[in-house]
Design a protein around this motif. Structure first.
Motif, short mmCIF file in Angstrom:
data_model
loop_
_atom_site.label_atom_id
_atom_site.label_comp_id
_atom_site.label_asym_id
_atom_site.label_seq_id
_atom_site.Cartn_x
_atom_site.Cartn_y
_atom_site.Cartn_z
N LEU A 185 11.67 41.59 15.43
CA LEU A 185 11.94 40.42 14.60
C LEU A 185 10.99 39.27 14.95
CD1 LEU A 185 15.86 40.38 14.57
CD2 LEU A 185 14.33 41.02 12.70
N LEU A 186 10.67 39.14 16.24
CA LEU A 186 9.71 38.11 16.65
C LEU A 186 8.32 38.40 16.09
CD1 LEU A 186 10.72 37.46 20.37
CD2 LEU A 186 10.78 35.80 18.50
N GLU A 187 7.96 39.68 16.04
CA GLU A 187 6.66 40.06 15.46
C GLU A 187 6.71 40.05 13.93
OE1 GLU A 187 4.44 43.20 18.00
OE2 GLU A 187 6.57 43.75 18.05
N LYS A 200 17.46 45.61 21.85
CA LYS A 200 16.39 44.95 22.62
C LYS A 200 15.05 45.02 21.87
CE LYS A 200 16.88 47.65 26.13
NZ LYS A 200 17.90 48.55 25.54
N SER A 201 14.66 46.21 21.47
CA SER A 201 13.40 46.37 20.74
C SER A 201 13.47 45.69 19.38
CB SER A 201 13.07 47.86 20.56
OG SER A 201 12.93 48.50 21.81
N GLN A 223 6.49 50.14 25.17
CA GLN A 223 6.98 51.10 26.15
C GLN A 223 5.98 52.23 26.37
OE1 GLN A 223 10.84 52.58 25.18
NE2 GLN A 223 10.97 53.94 26.94
N GLU A 224 5.28 52.62 25.31
CA GLU A 224 4.26 53.67 25.41
C GLU A 224 2.95 53.12 24.87
OE1 GLU A 224 5.73 57.04 23.36
OE2 GLU A 224 7.38 57.41 24.77
#
Length: 226
Positions: free
Chosen positions: A187-189, A181-182, A223-224
């Motif tokens: 990959l998008l970034e 998921k991350s 997430q953080e």
């Protein structure tokens, strides 16, 4: 691994994973042992020879001094002086040996340090080259994407991922920890490039887009968050 297991001991017990965790920890310890046993064994052998040479040198020095005393070619004051000289010389050699080991480790660390700075990244974060889409809608396509992290080339994180996200569509990626998921977000970034396949934004390969422009169009809450 040990810290994670101790911290989450209840979870490990609930899933009856004690034997599996023990096996993983044993494998990690074995890998460390295989990595370090040769240099440590060589260091132990060299250190043993060094101390043996130390004792042998002093023994030979005292024996020769006693022979000369018996022949009246040397008196006891000379023996004391030579003994002191021998001990100080051997202590100096010990210090040289200790410093040589530290100098060798320093050179190895410096070599790794400069290699890191000399490495050319595959993705230039400061680059201003690339295409900028004028009417960017955000349509995203993962076309048979495969991906492995450079630090873990044997672990296939994404395997032929096929995913299409239309402009304005809201989706949720749900799955177990480590399923990718991350990785999809990274990959998008474009923190990484896909290993195989294509990642398209509005039909354009993401690798052809201007990196600064691309990241300025993305909004991410991690997430953080800091």
């Amino acid at each position: 691994l040990a810290v994670e297991v101790i911290t989450n001991m209840r979870t490990v017990k609930q899933l009856s994973m004690e034997h599996e965790v023990s096996r993983q920890y044993t494998n990690m310890v074995d890998q460390v042992l295989i990595m370090f046993w040769k240099p440590e064994a060589m260091f132990s052998i060299v250190l043993g020879l060094y101390w043996a040479m130390d004792s042998a040198t002093l023994g030979l020095l005292y024996w020769r001094a006693l022979v000369l005393v018996e022949k009246n070619e040397m008196d006891m004051s000379d023996v004391v002086m030579i003994s002191a000289f021998g001990m100080f010389a051997l202590e100096a050699l010990k210090m040289v040996g200790m410093l040589a080991e530290r100098i060798g480790k320093s050179f190895a660390a410096a070599h790794a340090f400069f290699d890191l700075f000399d490495r050319t990244p595959t993705i230039d974060n400061g680059s201003n080259k690339g295409q900028e889409l004028t009417n960017f809608s955000g349509e995203t396509d993962f076309n048979q994407v495969k991906f492995v992290y450079p630090s873990r080339p044997a672990v296939l994180v994404l395997n032929k991922l096929q995913l299409s996200i239309k402009s304005g569509q809201r989706i949720a990626l749900v799955g177990a920890s480590g399923c990718g998921k991350s990785t999809i977000v990274q990959l998008l970034e474009r923190f990484y490039d896909v290993t195989h396949g294509e990642l398209l934004l509005d039909g354009v390969d993401i690798r052809k887009l201007n990196l600064q422009w691309l990241r300025s169009r993305l909004g991410v809450v991690s997430q953080e968050p800091v």
